[in-house]
Design a protein around this motif. Structure first.
Motif, PDB file in Angstrom:
ATOM      1  N   GLU A  76      -6.271 -18.262  -9.179  1.00  0.00           N
ATOM      2  CA  GLU A  76      -7.734 -18.119  -9.137  1.00  0.00           C
ATOM      3  C   GLU A  76      -8.124 -16.655  -9.388  1.00  0.00           C
ATOM      4  OE1 GLU A  76     -10.725 -18.729  -5.596  1.00  0.00           O
ATOM      5  OE2 GLU A  76      -9.505 -20.532  -5.852  1.00  0.00           O
ATOM      6  N   THR A  77      -7.408 -15.743  -8.735  1.00  0.00           N
ATOM      7  CA  THR A  77      -7.679 -14.303  -8.885  1.00  0.00           C
ATOM      8  C   THR A  77      -7.442 -13.865 -10.323  1.00  0.00           C
ATOM      9  OG1 THR A  77      -7.051 -13.903  -6.584  1.00  0.00           O
ATOM     10  CG2 THR A  77      -7.059 -11.992  -8.037  1.00  0.00           C
ATOM     11  N   GLN A  78      -6.353 -14.359 -10.931  1.00  0.00           N
ATOM     12  CA  GLN A  78      -6.072 -13.998 -12.325  1.00  0.00           C
ATOM     13  C   GLN A  78      -7.235 -14.388 -13.236  1.00  0.00           C
ATOM     14  OE1 GLN A  78      -2.297 -15.425 -13.799  1.00  0.00           O
ATOM     15  NE2 GLN A  78      -1.086 -14.160 -12.425  1.00  0.00           N
ATOM     16  N   GLN A  79      -7.774 -15.590 -12.989  1.00  0.00           N
ATOM     17  CA  GLN A  79      -8.871 -16.078 -13.840  1.00  0.00           C
ATOM     18  C   GLN A  79     -10.166 -15.307 -13.565  1.00  0.00           C
ATOM     19  OE1 GLN A  79      -8.581 -20.158 -12.676  1.00  0.00           O
ATOM     20  NE2 GLN A  79      -6.947 -20.617 -14.137  1.00  0.00           N
ATOM     21  N   LYS A  80     -10.468 -15.151 -12.285  1.00  0.00           N
ATOM     22  CA  LYS A  80     -11.723 -14.513 -11.869  1.00  0.00           C
ATOM     23  C   LYS A  80     -11.775 -13.039 -12.258  1.00  0.00           C
ATOM     24  CE  LYS A  80     -13.137 -16.217  -7.827  1.00  0.00           C
ATOM     25  NZ  LYS A  80     -13.309 -16.260  -6.361  1.00  0.00           N
ATOM     26  N   CYS A  81     -10.613 -12.375 -12.170  1.00  0.00           N
ATOM     27  CA  CYS A  81     -10.595 -10.915 -12.368  1.00  0.00           C
ATOM     28  C   CYS A  81     -10.134 -10.503 -13.763  1.00  0.00           C
ATOM     29  CB  CYS A  81      -9.714 -10.256 -11.301  1.00  0.00           C
ATOM     30  SG  CYS A  81     -10.302 -10.578  -9.637  1.00  0.00           S
ATOM     31  N   ALA A 682       3.512 -14.910  -6.550  1.00  0.00           N
ATOM     32  CA  ALA A 682       4.117 -13.885  -7.429  1.00  0.00           C
ATOM     33  C   ALA A 682       4.163 -12.518  -6.764  1.00  0.00           C
ATOM     34  CB  ALA A 682       3.332 -13.810  -8.735  1.00  0.00           C
ATOM     35  N   ASP A 683       3.196 -12.212  -5.885  1.00  0.00           N
ATOM     36  CA  ASP A 683       3.186 -10.871  -5.280  1.00  0.00           C
ATOM     37  C   ASP A 683       4.404 -10.625  -4.399  1.00  0.00           C
ATOM     38  OD1 ASP A 683       1.027  -9.813  -6.550  1.00  0.00           O
ATOM     39  OD2 ASP A 683      -0.343  -9.867  -4.836  1.00  0.00           O
ATOM     40  N   PHE A 823      -1.301   0.470  -3.981  1.00  0.00           N
ATOM     41  CA  PHE A 823      -0.358  -0.647  -4.159  1.00  0.00           C
ATOM     42  C   PHE A 823      -0.766  -1.586  -5.287  1.00  0.00           C
ATOM     43  CE2 PHE A 823      -2.959  -2.678  -0.638  1.00  0.00           C
ATOM     44  CZ  PHE A 823      -3.416  -3.790  -1.352  1.00  0.00           C
ATOM     45  N   ALA A 824      -1.916  -1.320  -5.930  1.00  0.00           N
ATOM     46  CA  ALA A 824      -2.410  -2.239  -6.967  1.00  0.00           C
ATOM     47  C   ALA A 824      -1.404  -2.491  -8.096  1.00  0.00           C
ATOM     48  CB  ALA A 824      -3.736  -1.728  -7.531  1.00  0.00           C
ATOM     49  N   PRO A 825      -0.691  -1.468  -8.607  1.00  0.00           N
ATOM     50  CA  PRO A 825       0.280  -1.774  -9.670  1.00  0.00           C
ATOM     51  C   PRO A 825       1.388  -2.718  -9.202  1.00  0.00           C
ATOM     52  CG  PRO A 825      -0.195   0.586  -9.610  1.00  0.00           C
ATOM     53  CD  PRO A 825      -0.814  -0.004  -8.382  1.00  0.00           C
ATOM     54  N   ILE A 826       1.700  -2.675  -7.900  1.00  0.00           N
ATOM     55  CA  ILE A 826       2.772  -3.519  -7.353  1.00  0.00           C
ATOM     56  C   ILE A 826       2.236  -4.904  -6.996  1.00  0.00           C
ATOM     57  CG2 ILE A 826       4.374  -3.768  -5.393  1.00  0.00           C
ATOM     58  CD1 ILE A 826       4.485  -0.641  -5.354  1.00  0.00           C
ATOM     59  N   LEU A 827       1.092  -4.948  -6.314  1.00  0.00           N
ATOM     60  CA  LEU A 827       0.509  -6.221  -5.854  1.00  0.00           C
ATOM     61  C   LEU A 827      -0.880  -6.406  -6.479  1.00  0.00           C
ATOM     62  CD1 LEU A 827       1.351  -5.865  -2.025  1.00  0.00           C
ATOM     63  CD2 LEU A 827       2.724  -7.028  -3.755  1.00  0.00           C
ATOM     64  N   PRO A 828      -0.943  -6.672  -7.772  1.00  0.00           N
ATOM     65  CA  PRO A 828      -2.265  -6.748  -8.422  1.00  0.00           C
ATOM     66  C   PRO A 828      -3.137  -7.886  -7.898  1.00  0.00           C
ATOM     67  CG  PRO A 828      -0.541  -7.511  -9.915  1.00  0.00           C
ATOM     68  CD  PRO A 828       0.149  -6.940  -8.721  1.00  0.00           C
ATOM     69  N   HIS A 829      -2.512  -9.004  -7.515  1.00  0.00           N
ATOM     70  CA  HIS A 829      -3.301 -10.138  -7.023  1.00  0.00           C
ATOM     71  C   HIS A 829      -3.960  -9.789  -5.692  1.00  0.00           C
ATOM     72  CE1 HIS A 829      -0.042 -11.846  -9.573  1.00  0.00           C
ATOM     73  NE2 HIS A 829      -1.016 -12.601 -10.047  1.00  0.00           N
ATOM     74  N   LEU A 830      -3.193  -9.191  -4.786  1.00  0.00           N
ATOM     75  CA  LEU A 830      -3.738  -8.816  -3.479  1.00  0.00           C
ATOM     76  C   LEU A 830      -4.804  -7.740  -3.644  1.00  0.00           C
ATOM     77  CD1 LEU A 830      -3.763  -8.917  -0.392  1.00  0.00           C
ATOM     78  CD2 LEU A 830      -1.852  -7.313  -0.374  1.00  0.00           C
ATOM     79  N   ALA A 831      -4.571  -6.771  -4.511  1.00  0.00           N
ATOM     80  CA  ALA A 831      -5.537  -5.683  -4.715  1.00  0.00           C
ATOM     81  C   ALA A 831      -6.884  -6.238  -5.181  1.00  0.00           C
ATOM     82  CB  ALA A 831      -4.998  -4.681  -5.727  1.00  0.00           C
ATOM     83  N   GLU A 832      -6.842  -7.141  -6.153  1.00  0.00           N
ATOM     84  CA  GLU A 832      -8.106  -7.723  -6.647  1.00  0.00           C
ATOM     85  C   GLU A 832      -8.745  -8.631  -5.597  1.00  0.00           C
ATOM     86  OE1 GLU A 832      -9.582  -6.487  -8.987  1.00  0.00           O
ATOM     87  OE2 GLU A 832      -8.471  -6.304 -10.851  1.00  0.00           O
ATOM     88  N   GLU A 833      -7.921  -9.321  -4.828  1.00  0.00           N
ATOM     89  CA  GLU A 833      -8.451 -10.185  -3.767  1.00  0.00           C
ATOM     90  C   GLU A 833      -9.212  -9.347  -2.733  1.00  0.00           C
ATOM     91  OE1 GLU A 833      -6.932 -13.136  -0.175  1.00  0.00           O
ATOM     92  OE2 GLU A 833      -5.424 -12.334  -1.572  1.00  0.00           O
TER      93      GLU A 833
END
Length: 1002
Positions: A76-81, A682-683, A823-833
């Motif tokens: 969902e995050t991949q699509q939304k962001c 994936a994170d 940490f965004a480069p490592i955990l991009p899904h969590l960062a965008e969430e």
């Protein structure tokens, strides 16, 4: 009285100098983790009357995502962001700097595995960091699509594969590779890897193949590529030559080794008096490959070594062998040797022997430096068609180099009727041993276990076999390649030496393969003479066709369309039909090694970074370097990053039989049984990659993955606390300038600034495990254990818009922003969430709004003395009431007049306070600051301590002592803030009364 900002303390500026110094305690003050019973304003026990007046954290951000929610939220995050648009977005923006990471192409022959995950995620962490730093990132994913492994797998699906035409084989191999690419690509996208996935490179693309042929011809034209007949590693199971990089060594290979004798025909002149003819004399020879004996052309000795002429006590025969090998050889042959005489190797010159199985053939005794004394007899059987050193001896002495073994590893007709059509590694070997026996030449046969090269694809033994092949003369490129490599930054540095050593050992590179799934070597051969035709005209014509139609054209078009009359005439030929097309294809290491010419942009065609596993030190890193140096005298990369391999949790190789294979898809989505294989998302996979020391072997398994999930959940809790306490806060309108903040808030900004610069440096050095360690230490030690525990009262119980509350909300907003970006480069899904849950707008997501933004003005080293001094006293206080609620105590701090007292005075201007900055740090209900010990203080109530003040880079050093006295509170518990600061348990404390009055309630 309210004690607020540092600016309100008249002596603060003087007491808190801004000179740089290292923190006394790495990562900030030491503080025990606090239990709920110690936390001020514990939510669970609020009096219902005042519950709604306390500003408890509010956020929809979940502390953890159980079960299927984790992978679902990520998708969902991949699509939304806009994960899929990020690469093209950053390519279109204006940027001063470009960062190019060139993707080493994975092999398109199977499903995605954890090795892929390790590599692709490392690359993605790197690319996302540089995108956030404002660079325009160039990253084109690719696939290595030709070669035998793909051909074999594609053909394994077909019945009667041996009857397929070259074009049918190519078609099936292409379809197989395309399917593998699609599988791998969808996995890489799911892992969050940022790229323009619609525009990848594949080594079978016509444009790629054409560029590769241009590099081939440039190297040929400069004399670096040549054709020659010489021994190469040959795989009978694959019927093709292989390069050294395509071998793997079986340490447990068993050979049938033999000791045999070559009767002396012509005695070396210097030994004639010793070998007088009264008894037969022979040279003793040992080999692990008896099948090569029919190709023997000589026996070699080491000129400087000592040799012995011995008499066998059993048979009376005379033998010649190395002096050092006499005893061990006699023991093996179960006999005794009597040394008759000794001589130097040079004394064997001009002698000759009879071939052990072929009557009439003479084997001369020749000097050679490759002869070893560590095993065997010190005399080496020399078969020029089956050994690199043997061949060079033959070339030097003009000996025949004929090969009696065909492409399938069978003896040819030239080997004679006894051996014809027999497999050299099986019945052919047996037949030669029988022939030695029949001729009376065999002295002993025994099994010999040793390291032996195998074909890495078929897992079957190789042989060395002379044949006509195409080679890169690496000897002539090597010196330049090594000089160029020394200017490349290699991480870790130890890998540079390994690669230099590998280059040093490489004398030539066999680049021709006898298969059809690959890029053809664009050469034509004269039918009668076998002479090859290749020049700029012939190659230019072929390249034009390949660019339009791909290399299939080499197999489908008639020779008249590939070779022009003009090119033939220029070469002195008469008719195009006098020529045939060459049947060899290029080694796939040449395919992938020329990717720099096909993928890298600009005149430089040089990448900032190549990042691959350590096997590429002898593979892609090296083939890329050799082709680039040969074609244009420079490396195709500025930096090499070399990672280890993935292994099971206990350091063992992954195998289906052990049951320790980790499938990335199962890690992300869970297996059939979620209790056994839960879905991690994936994170978790990305965290595993980042936290591992990737420069050694990288372990993975259930324990590692569970720990990674737990680490991320701890991080989520920290993030949730910050998000929850920013409800109703907007940094643009509500932020407090640092100069007006509490000193402890300024101290946190100081630590944030330090954290930001250390994290940035770690990313620049590709040290992502250091990033994770810094992140964890900062979140647990500085934020959760220290800062959060002391600011809860200020956050929950002060009036919503009070500057004191806004002060720590400003810090929380900055801390959240810095931590998430870090940490965004490592955990991009969590960062965008997290950014989705911010109570205020924050632009277009994490990756489109830049890197960590910390101000150098936040760096105030002098503040450390005040805060860390207070923390030292707080540690003394909490240690003395071990496990009890700090709010049930009031603290008296006694410090003699001096620097430490002035620092504490900056935190608490009045003598006694329950609302001062010092009391907030102490976490007691009330703190009193005195310069003298109150009279009648019981000696056993005093806790003594010292604190070293270190200012001006060590110019000011003062060891100050302090005393702490913890006394049970005398006041009643406030029903709103739970601190013991009220006159009675039914009335609010003065602070809460004031807050409530401001709310218009009582």
């Amino acid at each position: 009285q309210q004690t607020g900002a540092m600016a309100n303390s008249p002596s603060a500026a003087a007491l808190l100098p801004r000179s740089p110094r290292a923190p006394l305690h790495p990562g900030g003050p030491r503080s025990p983790s606090l239990s709920n019973s110690q936390q001020p304003a514990a939510e669970s026990r609020q009096d219902s009357q005042y519950r709604d007046t306390v500003l408890l954290p509010r956020s929809n951000f979940p502390a953890q995502l159980p079960g299927r929610l984790q992978p679902e939220t990520e998708v969902e995050t991949q699509q939304k962001c806009g994960f899929s648009e990020l690469y093209s977005w950053q390519r279109q923006r204006k940027a001063k700097q470009e960062f190019c990471l060139h993707d080493g192409p994975p092999y398109a022959n199977g499903d995605p595995h954890v090795g892929h995950a390790l590599n692709k995620i490392l690359k993605d962490i790197t690319n996302r960091f540089y995108v956030m730093r404002g660079c325009k990132v160039h990253y084109v994913p690719g696939w290595d699509c030709h070669g035998l492994p793909i051909e074999l797998k594609a053909l394994s699906e077909v019945k009667g594969a041996e009857n397929l035409s070259p074009m049918e084989i190519r078609q099936r191999a292409r379809e197989f590779a395309e399917r593998a690419i699609e599988k791998q690509k969808s996995a890489f996208i799911r892992w969050g890897v940022m790229a323009d996935w619609a525009n990848c490179y594949r080594t079978f693309d016509p444009k790629y193949e054409a560029n590769q042929l241009r590099v081939f011809y440039k190297m040929y034209d400069k004399g670096y590529i040549y054709q020659d007949y010489k021994p190469v590693f040959w795989s009978p199971s694959s019927k093709t030559a292989l390069a050294e990089a395509e071998l793997e060594y079986n340490e447990q290979h068993v050979s049938r080794s033999v000791y045999m004798k070559f009767p002396v025909l012509k005695s070396p002149p210097k030994l004639t008096s010793v070998i007088d003819g009264s008894a037969p004399a022979s040279v003793l020879v040992w080999t692990t490959q008896p099948w090569t004996v029919p190709s023997n052309q000589a026996v070699c000795y080491m000129p400087d070594s000592e040799y012995a002429i011995v008499k066998c006590t059993t048979t009376g025969e005379h033998f010649i062998l190395a002096a050092d090998r006499v005893e061990s050889t006699a023991a093996v042959l179960d006999t005794q040797f009597e040394v008759m005489s000794t001589c130097k190797g040079v004394d064997l010159a001009d002698g000759s022997c009879a071939h052990p199985t072929i009557p009439g053939r003479i084997s001369p005794l020749l000097p050679a430096n490759h002869v070893t004394m560590t095993k065997g007899t010190g005399l080496v059987h020399t078969a020029p068609a089956h050994g690199m050193e043997d061949y060079s001896v033959a070339s030097h002495h003009q000996l025949p180099t004929d090969c009696l073994v065909d492409e399938g590893g069978f003896f040819t007709e030239a080997a004679g009727p006894e051996l014809k059509n027999k497999n050299v590694l099986e019945e052919g070997n047996e037949a030669v041993i029988q022939m030695l026996q029949a001729a009376g030449s065999l002295l002993k046969e025994e099994k010999f276990v040793h390291s032996y090269p195998y074909d890495w694809r078929t897992k079957k033994p190789m042989i060395i076999r002379a044949s006509k092949q195409w080679f890169v003369n690496t000897a002539s490129v090597k010196a330049t390649a090594q000089e160029v490599l020394k200017k490349v930054k290699v991480i870790p540095t130890s890998a540079a030496n390994r690669m230099l050593e590998m280059l040093d050992r490489r004398t030539f590179w066999c680049i021709s393969r006898q298969r059809c799934w690959g890029v053809p070597i664009p050469v034509f051969y004269q039918k009668n003479t076998g002479e090859c035709l290749i020049n700029s005209e012939t190659v230019t014509d072929v390249i034009k066709i390949v660019e339009q139609q791909g290399t299939d054209a080499w197999w489908t078009l008639p020779i008249e369309q590939l070779l022009s009359k003009e090119a033939v005439a220029k070469a002195g030929g008469h008719d195009v039909l006098d020529y045939v097309k060459g049947q060899d294809v290029l080694d796939i290491w040449f395919d992938s090694g020329t990717s720099w010419a096909c993928v890298l942009e600009g005149a430089e065609q040089k990448a900032d970074t190549y990042l691959e596993g350590k096997d590429q030190l002898g593979g892609w890193f090296q083939s890329s370097l050799l082709t680039s140096v040969a074609a244009r005298k420079k490396a195709p990369y500025k930096t090499l990053v070399v990672h280890g391999f993935t292994l099971g949790e206990k350091g063992e190789k992954m195998s289906k039989s052990i049951g320790n294979v980790v499938d990335p898809d199962v890690v992300i989505n869970g297996g059939e049984d979620h209790t056994k294989d839960p879905p991690y998302g994936a994170d978790v996979l990305r965290w595993w990659v980042a936290e591992s020391n990737v420069f050694t072997e990288v372990l993975i398994g259930p324990v590692v993955l569970n720990a990674a999930r737990d680490d991320i959940n701890k991080l989520r809790n920290t993030l949730r606390f910050m998000l929850g306490n920013m409800a109703g806060f907007n940094p643009e309108t509500d932020a407090i300038p640092p100069s007006e903040m509490y000193i402890v808030d300024q101290y946190m900004l100081h630590l944030l600034q330090d954290y930001g610069s250390k994290v940035t440096e770690a990313y620049k050095e590709y040290d992502y495990s250091k990033v994770v360690r810094l992140l964890q230490a900062f979140c647990s030690r500085n934020l959760s254990n220290f800062y959060f525990s002391i600011i809860k009262d200020r956050l929950y119980c002060e009036e919503e818009k009070d500057p004191k509350r806004r002060s720590c909300q400003t810090v929380l907003a900055e801390a959240l922003d810095v931590v998430v970006r870090s940490f965004a480069p490592i955990l991009p899904h969590l960062a965008e969430e997290v950014f989705q849950h911010l109570p205020y707008k924050k632009g277009k997501g994490v990756f489109r709004t830049g890197w960590i933004n910390v101000s150098s003005a936040w760096k105030k080293p002098g503040i450390e003395e005040a805060i860390e001094g207070a923390c030292a006293m707080r540690d003394s206080f909490l240690g003395s009431i071990s496990g009890k609620n700090a709010l049930e105590y009031e603290v008296i701090i006694v410090i003699e007049p001096g620097l430490l007292f002035e620092l504490m005075e900056a935190l608490q201007a009045e003598e006694t306070s329950s609302v001062s900055q010092l009391n907030e740090i102490m976490m007691a209900s009330q703190t009193t600051l005195l310069s003298e010990l109150p009279k009648e203080t019981p000696a056993d109530a005093i806790i003594k301590g010292t604190f070293l003040i270190n200012l001006e880079g060590g110019y000011i050093r003062e060891d100050s002592s302090y005393k702490v006295i913890a006394l049970p509170v005398t006041k009643a518990k406030c029903p709103r803030c739970r601190r013991y600061t009220s006159d009675s348990s039914s009335t609010l404390c003065p602070r809460c009364l004031k807050v409530m009055a401001g709310k218009g309630s009582t």
